[in-house]
Every structure is written in structure tokens, then in C-alpha cells.
Design an enzyme around this catalytic site. Structure first.
Site, PDB file in Angstrom:
ATOM      1  N   GLN A 223     -24.786-128.159  -2.639  1.00 37.02           N
ATOM      2  CA  GLN A 223     -25.465-126.762  -2.715  1.00 37.02           C
ATOM      3  C   GLN A 223     -24.605-125.762  -3.125  1.00 37.02           C
ATOM      4  O   GLN A 223     -25.077-124.798  -3.244  1.00 37.02           O
ATOM      5  CB  GLN A 223     -25.859-126.569  -1.404  1.00 37.02           C
ATOM      6  CG  GLN A 223     -26.745-127.378  -0.666  1.00 37.02           C
ATOM      7  CD  GLN A 223     -27.126-127.226   1.029  1.00 37.02           C
ATOM      8  OE1 GLN A 223     -26.980-127.921   1.806  1.00 37.02           O
ATOM      9  NE2 GLN A 223     -27.383-125.837   1.204  1.00 37.02           N
ATOM     10  N   ARG A 370     -30.243-125.014   7.904  1.00 39.32           N
ATOM     11  CA  ARG A 370     -31.225-124.019   7.740  1.00 39.32           C
ATOM     12  C   ARG A 370     -31.163-122.598   8.503  1.00 39.32           C
ATOM     13  O   ARG A 370     -31.922-122.261   9.221  1.00 39.32           O
ATOM     14  CB  ARG A 370     -32.577-124.592   7.906  1.00 39.32           C
ATOM     15  CG  ARG A 370     -33.722-123.813   7.079  1.00 39.32           C
ATOM     16  CD  ARG A 370     -35.063-124.675   7.061  1.00 39.32           C
ATOM     17  NE  ARG A 370     -35.883-123.888   6.103  1.00 39.32           N
ATOM     18  CZ  ARG A 370     -37.069-124.273   5.701  1.00 39.32           C
ATOM     19  NH1 ARG A 370     -37.481-125.317   6.136  1.00 39.32           N
ATOM     20  NH2 ARG A 370     -37.675-123.552   4.477  1.00 39.32           N
ATOM     21  N   CYS A 371     -29.832-122.198   8.523  1.00 40.92           N
ATOM     22  CA  CYS A 371     -29.365-121.283   9.228  1.00 40.92           C
ATOM     23  C   CYS A 371     -28.273-120.503   8.772  1.00 40.92           C
ATOM     24  O   CYS A 371     -27.353-121.202   7.989  1.00 40.92           O
ATOM     25  CB  CYS A 371     -29.028-121.820  10.495  1.00 40.92           C
ATOM     26  SG  CYS A 371     -27.760-121.143  11.817  1.00 40.92           S
ATOM     27  N   GLU A 741     -34.691-119.379   6.060  1.00 44.42           N
ATOM     28  CA  GLU A 741     -34.633-120.009   7.022  1.00 44.42           C
ATOM     29  C   GLU A 741     -35.088-119.395   8.334  1.00 44.42           C
ATOM     30  O   GLU A 741     -35.071-119.941   9.313  1.00 44.42           O
ATOM     31  CB  GLU A 741     -33.146-120.317   7.293  1.00 44.42           C
ATOM     32  CG  GLU A 741     -32.265-118.936   7.217  1.00 44.42           C
ATOM     33  CD  GLU A 741     -30.893-119.442   6.865  1.00 44.42           C
ATOM     34  OE1 GLU A 741     -30.579-120.174   6.124  1.00 44.42           O
ATOM     35  OE2 GLU A 741     -29.980-118.316   7.139  1.00 44.42           O
TER      36      GLU A 741
END
Ligand code: CDP
Length: 796
Positions: A223, A370-371, A741
Site C-alpha cells: 500500500q 481499515r482504521c 474507513e
């Protein structure tokens, strides 16, 4: 008369443009790491430890070397001769690449085999004989700090115990004073269990070292390609300009693909040693047991309350289990990420938070699934605590929240932990949500149903999270500041290419970055191609995680387009033969203020940049912008869920879910809705069915998709989304806030609060996630709280 283009028609801001990347994805034409085959490529497999904590007495790889087709066997001992047995982590710790002294978690990398094909490599892994001497195992923080606990990280010179950090933030004395004034003190303790991001595509890499050019090219599932390039330069001691990291299409990341994994490092070393491309593709179990876990945190808190419902203070204490290596990215000075963003939406005068991180015999954990760096845990605790406090006071859930919200007129608002929230309309979001769920009617229905033995519940969760890490004054990873960048080249025909340092993993950047260019320049979105993920071509960026792309890289796209527009204006003045001050802009066109019919399009300006520029002007129409955000963006959301719990079985069903998200200006409303639905689905899975834990021996329980359930369309409830509240971000160039998110962060508490609400009156204060039917049944039947903390019995 205005000749401005219709922004929606050209695919600008607010257009629900279909995702351009789906053209290839839905045709099966994506190009993922595993799709790439290079001439002469070899394959690597990893031998993993079956034990969670053991001393390595010996490793005998001679049988593996003898297998035909095997080219290389790497062990920790061999890595050590090249100073590569250990590598630095993104949190100033070290992590074993291949174990030398001990194994510290089940699934840890012990050896690698490179062979002609993956099957030979796998067989050869099994031929490696490792003799282990088992050691006592630690699977939770209580065990980690107990007297006589074995020191897991005895490789570190000054490490005498299992504590990684012990930090605090806020005003301890002021909080103490506020608690002394309280009418009621409400308390809550819970465990947010480990969960795993489980992207559909596992991690993998293809390292290709070319001896002739000395250049190393690595295709990998990352990522953050530029951070990986920096890490490879540091770890492998290769010159940075000779390293090219390419992230091809990525099948989901969710934070799992931010860390540097041993597999990447070993494939790189193998390619350098063998001078051939080496591919490593992780299998599903490998991904589930060894790559970045999330959460695993014990939260304990209390709230000082006035009888009328005013919150006077909050005190939080947390123990975070990071596993064997402290390896998640830590961007803020506060070592447990942004946990102290808790309670930012509420006007709380004073607060204190203490956080301790410990090692355990589990795979490295704490990644931001996702945070934004522990925000999920913060919001979960916040909203569970709000529910408990309202219940203790006998107040209505919605009213208690409303009376304590930060008011619209009070922004920017300084939170008790020092954040500055930017903007919001919290009460309005709540009102929209309550109306949509039919709050009053449901409460009546709930009371009626209760009389007939039916358990209905309603859960509210709100969330505001700091998205867009972060401004360079306060945020960095290993000292590298967290700005982002965009490069925009407008060709002579007015078509364009934009490149950013972010990397989409399914979020739709190829669609939305083009929309921002469209909004700023009036170039139709279909004339703009977006490229990301190649460190040789993309400008430097810190990557995509923590919903930072829109707040940072998206802002850079707007800023670079504005630089282009400024030059185009000079070109327009030249073409229109007026001074620049006399030129006005409307979407897609410059015109003469005193004669609006006389104008030139952005495409005509582009042509002039290559064919008819004024004397002295540098030709071409391209530029780069680096964007250092002045602050984080603070989206807000209200999620309200109604459920029915079956008292006989503990099974619970969602009756209705309403989501009200305010993420400022929406670039692409359809993509935003997709992000919210995805987040709510993951939140549902965390609350309901994702069970991955550890037994007393450190065995990972739930390390396959028979146990660790991924939500499918079949069990996922329907969602009703509301978009009517829009509070533009005051400091973002196009007013956008992050969204990726939000629903995964705020969603879990809504589901859990709903089930707990259904159980109100039973004396049950908490059931740890996932709220599996047997846990809910146990709580109802025995009227007691149910903990999900490890160790669990192996037969659970
Ligand atoms: O960093 P990441 O891409 O995961 O998250 P994000 O910046 O919140 O964006 C997720 C997707 O939603 C991207 O395609 C964004 O461009 C889009 N988005 C949007 O259309 N409008 C917003 N206000 C925020 C995001």
C-alpha cells in the site's frame, strides 16, 4: 453569457461516474502480482514455526538442498551472515526476518526455499528438520507482566520484561478533581479482540535483480511503495535510485499490506544471490497467521457524570497486545497511534488516558485494519461507554449523546487530548438518523415486544475520526514526514495524466483523481488517466492507508491542477491579447471580463503551451505539487441499528441499519456509498462472526476461512444510507474529508450496542466481540458478562 461546462456531465466533482478501473477488473483483466511471470522466474516458499515460543536447537536443511529443482535454502543463520536476520520495523523495533535464536509466534518464518516451481519449494520446506525446545507461552498482557513471565524479546540488550511502552496523555490531576465532583461514575471494561484484515489477495512479491544494470525491481503487494523503497534501501543497503518498487493491481489491503514482511526481504535476497527473478506468493493460512493483525486491546474506563447527563471527565486505561514484534506503523508521537482521538465528538472538559503495550507470543499485531492507527478501538470504546453511561443515568441514548456533542458553533474544537477537530453538524446527523430509523416508534414497539418475551434492541454509534495523517509538525513514520504529492501533465491536445504517491487497492483513485482534475480545469474526466504505484514514475508519497488519500494526495491533485490553471491563464491572456488581470475563469474556459464571448478553452491553452507560448515562457503544461496538510480532516457519522435477539439460541438478526455519513464534499457519491457499505459489512463481520484467537499454547484458533468467516451477500444486512448532511472541510482545497474507513470504525459499536440494548434489564453489561450466538446465549441464560479474551480452550 456563461459558457461554463456542466460539471456533472464532464465527470467532475459530485458525478457518480462509473469506476474506470472496473473495466479491467470485471473482465478478469486485472494485473495482480501473481499474474506477473518473468523469464527465468523461480518460486519461493516459507517454512513456518508450528510452535508459539521455542528455542531453536538446530536446523538441518541438507535434505531440502538435495531435492532436484531446489536452487536455494535460506535460514536465519545464512541471513545473519549478511546482517539480514533481523530488520527494523516501522515502530523503531526490530523483527526477525528468519528466526535464529528462538521462534516467538506460531507461523513465524524459519526458513525459505527457492525452487523451479512452488510445489517443489513447498516439499523442500517440509524436508527441513528443525529441532525446537518449547518455552512457556504468553497470549495476553496479564501474562506478559506477571511475575516470572519469560522475556520474549531476550534478543534486545536492554529488554528485561515484556513491556514495549507505557504512555499517558491528558490531565491526570484535573481528571481526578472532576471525578471527585461527579454525581455518578460509570465504568466499563472490554476486550476488542484480534481481527485480521484478510484481503482477498494475499501478500506477495517478485524480486528481480539485474546484475548488468545493478537495478532491483520489485513487484509487490504494498500500500506504500515509496516507504518500501526507503525500507529496502536501509535494510538491504542498496542505493535508493537503483530500487524500483511497483505495486500492480492490489486485491484489497485494509492495512494488511503496509508493513514490511520477511517474505519480501527473503525474495529480494534470493534474487540478488541467484540473479534471477524470485516470486513469493503467500497462501491464505500464511496470511491469516503471520501478517499484520489488528486490535487486541483491553480497554478499561470510567466516566464522571453529573446527574443531568453532563459528562465531566473520562479516564481510560488500555493494554495493547502487539505480539512478538512491535511492527505496525506509528505516525504520531503518542506510541499507541491515535487512540487518544476517543471522545473527540463530545464536549468533555478533561480526560486522561494511559496506555501500555506488551509483547506476546502472537504474530505482530496492532496494524490499522481499515482504521487510522487505533481509531477503531477508540471509537468502539467511546460508544460502548456512552451507552453504559446513559443506562447508568437512566437517560435516553440519543438525548445523552446530543446534550454532550460539540456544538456546530464551537468549531474548531480542541479535544481534551489536544486534537483540533475542524467542523461538523453532529446533532443534525443524529436527527436524520433517528427520523430514518423511526426512533420513537421503535422504542414503543420494543416495550410491547418485551412484554411478549421478544428481545428487540436499538444501538447508536457515532464516530468522528482524524483522517489524513498528517501535518508535518506532528506526524511522521520513522522521521519521514507524511505529506503527499501529485504530478499533472497536460498533453498538447488537452488530454492529461495525473500521478500520485498514493496507491489504490480498490478504492477507485483512477476514477476520483480524474474528477478532481475535471473540477479544477474543466477537462472531461475521461480525458484524464491516473497512474499510481511505480516509484520510478510516481512522485514521492506515503501511500494509502488510514483514509489519507483524499485528505492528502487528493488535495495535492487539486493543488497541482491549480498550478496548471495559473499557467493556462497566462497562456489565455496571450491568446486573447489582453492582460492577465482581464481574464476570468469559468469551468473549462478563460474569457475576457469585458467581452465574455471572447474566450479560449483549456484545450486551446494546452495546445498553445506547445505551439504558441508568449516570449520567455517555459513551454509545456505540467507541474508537481507536494501537499502538507494543515490539519487532519474530521468526518462524522451516526450509525443506528435495530436487532432482534432470539433468547433460545442467542442468534441475532439486524432488522434495519441507518447510516448518516458527513464526509464533507463527496467527489464521487457512488464510490462513497460503496465505501460506506463495505465498511458496514466489515463492521458487521467483526461484531458477529469473525473469530480468530489463541489457546494457552499460542495456537492460532481460526486460522482458516472455515472458522474466520468473511461476510458474503447472503448474511450481510441491507443498509439505508443518508447523504443530506455535508460539512465541507474548511482546510481541504475541495472541502473533502476522508470516508474509506468511517463505517468500519463506527459500525461495530452500533451492532454491539443494539444487542446489549436488547439485553437491557438482564444485568449484562458487556459481551466481547464477536457476539457469537453461544456468547449471547450464555449472557442471557446465566445473566453474566462474557469475555472473549485469550487463552481460549482449544476445543472452543
Ligand atoms: O485512502 P483511501 O483511498 O482508502 O480513503 P479515502 O481517501 O477516504 O477515499 C476512498 C475513496 O472514496 C476514494 O476513491 C476517494 O476519492 C473517494 N472519496 C470521495 O469520493 N469523496 C470524499 N469526500 C472522500 C473520498
Amino acid at each position: 453569457m456563461s459558457q461554463a461546462l456542466d460539471e456533472i456531465k464532464i465527470g467532475g466533482l459530485g458525478a457518480s461516474r462509473k469506476r474506470v478501473e472496473d473495466n479491467r477488473f470485471i473482465r478478469g483483466r486485472g494485473n495482480y502480482t501473481d499474474d506477473i511471470a518473468l523469464p527465468g522466474m523461480l518460486h519461493m516458499e516459507i517454512l513456518r514455526s508450528p510452535l508459539a515460543h521455542a528455542r531453536i536447537k538446530s536446523i538441518d536443511a541438507s535434505r531440502a538442498w538435495d531435492i532436484p529443482g531446489v536452487h536455494l535454502v535460506l535460514t536465519g543463520e545464512m541471513m545473519a551472515t549478511r546482517n539480514l536476520a533481523w530488520m527494523p520495523t516501522l515502530s523503531y523495533d526490530t523483527q526477525a526476518v528468519l528466526a535464529t535464536d528462538k521462534v516467538r509466534f506460531q507461523g513465524q518464518e524459519v526458513a525459505c526455499v527457492v525452487a523451479d516451481d512452488p510445489y517443489i519449494a513447498k516439499d523442500a520446506c517440509e524436508a527441513i528438520e528443525v529441532e525446537y525446545e518449547p518455552l512457556p507461552v504468553i497470549v495476553n498482557p496479564e501474562q506478559a507482566v506477571a511475575d516470572g513471565a519469560p522475556v520474549i524479546r531476550d534478543d534486545k540488550d536492554n529488554q528485561r520484561d515484556n513491556v514495549i511502552y507505557d504512555w499517558e496523555v491528558g490531565d491526570a490531576a484535573g481528571t481526578e478533581r472532576a471525578f471527585a465532583q461527579a454525581d455518578v461514575i460509570s465504568k466499563l471494561r472490554l476486550h476488542y479482540p484480534r481481527s485480521h484484515p484478510s484481503p482477498i489477495e494475499c501478500c506477495g512479491s517478485i524480486a528481480d535483480f539485474n546484475r548488468a544494470t545493478s537495478k532491483l525491481t520489485v513487484y509487490m503487494t504494498t500500500q506504500a511503495p515509496h516507504i518500501i523503497r526507503a525500507a529496502v534501501a536501509l535494510v538491504a543497503e542498496l542505493p535508493e535510485h537503483m530500487i524500483r518498487i511497483i505495486s500492480p493491481d492490489i486485491g484489497g489491503g485494509f492495512g494488511n499490506k503496509v508493513p514490511v514482511y520477511p517474505g519480501y526481504v527473503c525474495s529480494i535476497l534470493a534474487s540478488i544471490l541467484l540473479e534471477r527473478p524470485v516470486k513469493w506468493i503467500e497462501d491464505k493460512t500464511g496470511n491469516l497467521i503471520s501478517t499484520g493483525f489488528a486490535r487486541d486491546i483491553y480497554l478499561d474506563g470510567e466516566m464522571a457524570l453529573r446527574q443531568d447527563g453532563k459528562i465531566l471527565a473520562v479516564r481510560m486505561r488500555c493494554d495493547a497486545d502487539h505480539g512478538a514484534f512491535f511492527s505496525d506503523a506509528q505516525p504520531s508521537k503518542f506510541k499507541i497511534g491515535l487512540l487518544h482521538s476517543a471522545f473527540a465528538a463530545y464536549d468533555i472538559p478533561v480526560a486522561h488516558l494511559a496506555a501500555r503495550g506488551t509483547y506476546s507470543n502472537k504474530a505482530p499485531g496492532g496494524v490499522a485494519y481499515r482504521c487510522s492507527f487505533r481509531v477503531t478501538e477508540a471509537m468502539f470504546f467511546q460508544e460502548r461507554m456512552m451507552q453504559a453511561a446513559a443506562d447508568d443515568l437512566g437517560l435516553d441514548q440519543a438525548e445523552f449523546r446530543r446534550m454532550n456533542f460539540v456544538k456546530d458553533a464551537d468549531f474548531p474544537h480542541r479535544t481534551p487530548f489536544g486534537f483540533l477537530t475542524d467542523s461538523g453538524q453532529y446533532a443534525k446527523c443524529l436527527d436524520v438518523g433517528l427520523k430514518a430509523i423511526g426512533y420513537e416508534d421503535f422504542r414503543r414497539e420494543q416495550a410491547e415486544a418485551r412484554k411478549r418475551g421478544r428481545l428487540l434492541g436499538l444501538g447508536i454509534s457515532t464516530m468522528t475520526e482524524p483522517l489524513g495523517a498528517g501535518n508535518s509538525r506532528e506526524y511522521d513514520i520513522l522521521g519521514i514526514k507524511m505529506f503527499d504529492s501529485a504530478e499533472l501533465k497536460v498533453h498538447m491536445t488537452g488530454k492529461a495524466i495525473v500521478r500520485t504517491g498514493a496507491r489504490t487497492q480498490g478504492q477507485g483513485h483512477e476514477t476520483t483523481w480524474a474528477q478532481i482534475v475535471s473540477h479544477e480545469l474543466g477537462i472531461p474526466a475521461e480525458d484524464v488517466v491516473v497512474e499510481e504505484g511505480d516509484t520510478d514514475t510516481a512522485p514521492f508519497g506515503m501511500g494509502t492507508y488510514a483514509s489519507r488519500s483524499t485528505p492528502v494526495a487528493g488535495a495535492a491533485v487539486a493543488m497541482v491542477a491549480r498550478k496548471i490553471r495559473a499557467k493556462a491563464r497566462r497562456l489565455a491572456a496571450h491568446l486573447l491579447e489582453v492582460s492577465e488581470e482581464d481574464v476570468e475563469w469559468e469551468l473549462g474556459r478563460f474569457y475576457v471580463r469585458s467581452a465574455p464571448d471572447r474566450g479560449v478553452t483549456i484545450q486551446e491553452c494546452a495546445m498553445a503551451a506547445y505551439s504558441n507560448m508568449p516570449d520567455g515562457m517555459e513551454p509545456g503544461l505540467e507541474n508537481t505539487a507536494y501537499y502538507d496538510p494543515p490539519n487532519l480532516t474530521w468526518p462524522f457519522a451516526v450509525y443506528i441499528v435495530t436487532v432482534e435477539v432470539d433468547p433460545e439460541t442467542g442468534v441475532w438478526d439486524v432488522l434495519k441499519l441507518v447510516a448518516v455519513d458527513d464526509c464533507g464534499v463527496r467527489i464521487n457519491p457512488m464510490i462513497v456509498e460503496g465505501q460506506i457499505m463495505g465498511g458496514l459489512t466489515e463492521a458487521y463481520a467483526m461484531a458477529n462472526m469473525q473469530f480468530i484467537t489463541f489457546d494457552a499454547e499460542g495456537n492460532c484458533v481460526g486460522s482458516n476461512y472455515m472458522d474466520y468467516l468473511l461476510p458474503t451477500a447472503w448474511e450481510t444486512p441491507g443498509f439505508e444510507l443518508h447523504s443530506e448532511v455535508v460539512t465541507p472541510c474548511p482546510h481541504h482545497p475541495i472541502g473533502a474529508k476522508g470516508i474509506g474507513e468511517c463505517a468500519a470504525v463506527g459500525g461495530p459499536a452500533a451492532y454491539v450496542n443494539a444487542v446489549m440494548d436488547a439485553l437491557s434489564g438482564t444485568g449484562v453489561r458487556n459481551i466481547d466481540m464477536p457476539l457469537l450466538p453461544d456468547r449471547v446465549w450464555e449472557a442471557i441464560t446465566y445473566r453474566r458478562d462474557v469475555s472473549g479474551a485469550p487463552p481460549v480452550r482449544s476445543d472452543d
